[in-house]
Design a protein around this motif. Structure first.
Motif, PDB file in Angstrom:
ATOM      1  N   ASP A  58       0.850  -1.185   0.039  1.00 52.67           N
ATOM      2  CA  ASP A  58      -0.003   0.006   0.062  1.00 52.67           C
ATOM      3  C   ASP A  58       0.822   1.181   0.008  1.00 52.67           C
ATOM      4  OD1 ASP A  58       0.873   0.228   2.388  1.00 52.67           O
ATOM      5  OD2 ASP A  58      -1.002  -0.221   3.548  1.00 52.67           O
ATOM      6  N   SER A  59       0.466   2.191   0.132  1.00 56.38           N
ATOM      7  CA  SER A  59       1.103   3.652   0.152  1.00 56.38           C
ATOM      8  C   SER A  59       1.780   4.098   1.198  1.00 56.38           C
ATOM      9  CB  SER A  59       0.096   4.774   0.058  1.00 56.38           C
ATOM     10  OG  SER A  59      -0.802   4.962   1.152  1.00 56.38           O
ATOM     11  N   ASN A  60       1.708   3.020   2.518  1.00 56.57           N
ATOM     12  CA  ASN A  60       2.734   3.267   3.368  1.00 56.57           C
ATOM     13  C   ASN A  60       3.750   2.051   3.507  1.00 56.57           C
ATOM     14  OD1 ASN A  60       1.423   5.433   4.890  1.00 56.57           O
ATOM     15  ND2 ASN A  60      -0.454   4.023   5.143  1.00 56.57           N
ATOM     16  N   GLY A  61       3.847   1.409   2.367  1.00 58.71           N
ATOM     17  CA  GLY A  61       4.956   0.517   2.182  1.00 58.71           C
ATOM     18  C   GLY A  61       4.618  -1.151   2.872  1.00 58.71           C
ATOM     19  N   LYS A  62       3.232  -1.017   3.212  1.00 59.77           N
ATOM     20  CA  LYS A  62       2.790  -2.476   4.005  1.00 59.77           C
ATOM     21  C   LYS A  62       2.164  -3.275   2.993  1.00 59.77           C
ATOM     22  CE  LYS A  62       1.784  -0.216   8.547  1.00 59.77           C
ATOM     23  NZ  LYS A  62       0.760  -0.084   9.492  1.00 59.77           N
ATOM     24  N   ARG A  63       2.625  -4.557   3.243  1.00 57.31           N
ATOM     25  CA  ARG A  63       1.858  -5.508   2.155  1.00 57.31           C
ATOM     26  C   ARG A  63       0.432  -5.473   2.052  1.00 57.31           C
ATOM     27  NH1 ARG A  63       5.359 -10.948   4.445  1.00 57.31           N
ATOM     28  NH2 ARG A  63       4.921  -9.709   6.719  1.00 57.31           N
ATOM     29  N   HIS A  64       0.046  -5.513   1.039  1.00 53.93           N
ATOM     30  CA  HIS A  64      -1.441  -5.609   0.798  1.00 53.93           C
ATOM     31  C   HIS A  64      -1.918  -6.269  -0.616  1.00 53.93           C
ATOM     32  CE1 HIS A  64      -5.341  -3.580   1.279  1.00 53.93           C
ATOM     33  NE2 HIS A  64      -5.323  -3.210  -0.140  1.00 53.93           N
ATOM     34  N   GLY A  65      -3.070  -6.779  -0.217  1.00 53.85           N
ATOM     35  CA  GLY A  65      -3.539  -7.702  -1.370  1.00 53.85           C
ATOM     36  C   GLY A  65      -3.066  -9.167  -1.293  1.00 53.85           C
ATOM     37  N   LYS A  66      -3.204  -9.774  -2.490  1.00 51.57           N
ATOM     38  CA  LYS A  66      -2.787 -11.227  -2.431  1.00 51.57           C
ATOM     39  C   LYS A  66      -1.163 -11.348  -2.559  1.00 51.57           C
ATOM     40  CE  LYS A  66      -7.194 -13.163  -4.397  1.00 51.57           C
ATOM     41  NZ  LYS A  66      -7.682 -13.938  -5.370  1.00 51.57           N
ATOM     42  N   TRP A  67      -0.545 -12.244  -1.586  1.00 48.12           N
ATOM     43  CA  TRP A  67       0.723 -12.597  -1.915  1.00 48.12           C
ATOM     44  C   TRP A  67       1.044 -14.106  -1.914  1.00 48.12           C
ATOM     45  CZ3 TRP A  67       5.661 -10.248  -0.433  1.00 48.12           C
ATOM     46  CH2 TRP A  67       5.493  -8.865  -0.103  1.00 48.12           C
ATOM     47  N   LYS A  68       2.067 -14.383  -2.662  1.00 50.32           N
ATOM     48  CA  LYS A  68       2.579 -15.876  -2.806  1.00 50.32           C
ATOM     49  C   LYS A  68       4.260 -15.771  -2.952  1.00 50.32           C
ATOM     50  CE  LYS A  68       1.502 -19.529  -6.017  1.00 50.32           C
ATOM     51  NZ  LYS A  68       0.930 -20.045  -7.286  1.00 50.32           N
ATOM     52  N   LYS A  69       4.836 -16.338  -2.089  1.00 48.48           N
ATOM     53  CA  LYS A  69       6.363 -16.413  -2.115  1.00 48.48           C
ATOM     54  C   LYS A  69       6.700 -17.727  -2.405  1.00 48.48           C
ATOM     55  CE  LYS A  69       8.710 -13.444  -1.136  1.00 48.48           C
ATOM     56  NZ  LYS A  69       9.319 -12.305  -1.843  1.00 48.48           N
TER      57      LYS A  69
END
Length: 234
Positions: A25-36
């Motif tokens: 997001d605009s604050n540099g936090k993870r946002h939405g779907k993630w896949k690592k």
């Protein structure tokens, strides 16, 4: 011309898909779907969704077995608190254990299962809000019979603990105080007949212990610790 448009649409779709995974997001936090993936591989390590840095919904965790992702755990995050329903899996898909967690801390009742593909309960234990064993703990035989019942207080055995045979016969009974054997103890044979009894004091046998054969008293032993100080009364 149509082919060019089609290629552009495919490229745009791929770009949009890339933007929907592992975003911030605009604050540099993870946002939405993630896949690592596991480093240097195409094998997925975990997948889930973040909302402004906070895990939401279902997360899945995998281990890499010969290049194949194998589900090892799931976490279903609660919407209204900081807890998650957690389930751990064996490589063959069996459920190993399940319960609540806050971060890495176990909370409330946890269930562990026998390794027999039947989801037969093996252990049931309870944790307080600090992640300490607290309250009743049960261990079961594969046939469902209670093997052991004990009580914990702040991670230490406290209170009566009893053991049973697979047929439900009482085998032994102890009493604990804050992790130490302290109080009455009794032992029984496979038929449930008393074979020994006595008292523990701070993890050591104390006083007169009695031993039986076929229900009859055969021997007594004195474990009383007497002072070696000649000025104290014996």
């Amino acid at each position: 011309m149509k082919q060019c448009v089609l290629v552009m649409m495919v490229l745009m779709s791929a770009t949009m898909l890339g933007q929907t995974l592992n975003g911030f997001d605009s604050n540099g936090k993870r946002h939405g779907k993630w896949k690592k993936n596991f480093e240097g591989t195409q094998v997925v390590r975990y997948e889930g969704e973040f909302s402004h840095g906070q895990e939401v919904g279902l997360f899945k965790f995998y281990k890499n077995i010969k290049g194949v992702p194998v589900l090892t755990a799931t976490r279903q995050f609660h919407a209204n608190d900081d807890l998650a329903d957690v389930t751990f899996y064996a490589s063959d898909g069996r459920v190993i254990s399940e319960g609540l967690m806050r971060g890495k801390v176990y909370i409330g009742p946890w269930k562990y299962y026998h390794n027999n593909n039947s989801k037969q309960l093996m252990t049931l234990e309870h944790y307080n809000n600090k992640g300490e064993l607290d309250g009743k703990k049960f261990i079961y035989y594969p046939n469902g019979q209670i093997a052991e019942q004990s009580f914990y207080k702040a991670n230490k055995l406290d209170g009566e603990a009893v053991w049973y045979s697979e047929d439900g016969v009482l085998i032994k009974k102890y009493h604990y105080v804050l992790g130490e054997l302290h109080g009455e103890a009794k032992f029984y044979d496979k038929a449930g007949v008393l074979v020994a009894e006595g008292v523990y004091r701070k993890d050591k046998k104390h006083g007169i212990w009695k031993y039986y054969e076929n229900g009859e008293l055969k021997e007594e032993k004195d474990f009383t610790v007497r002072s070696k100080n000649p000025y104290k009364k014996k």
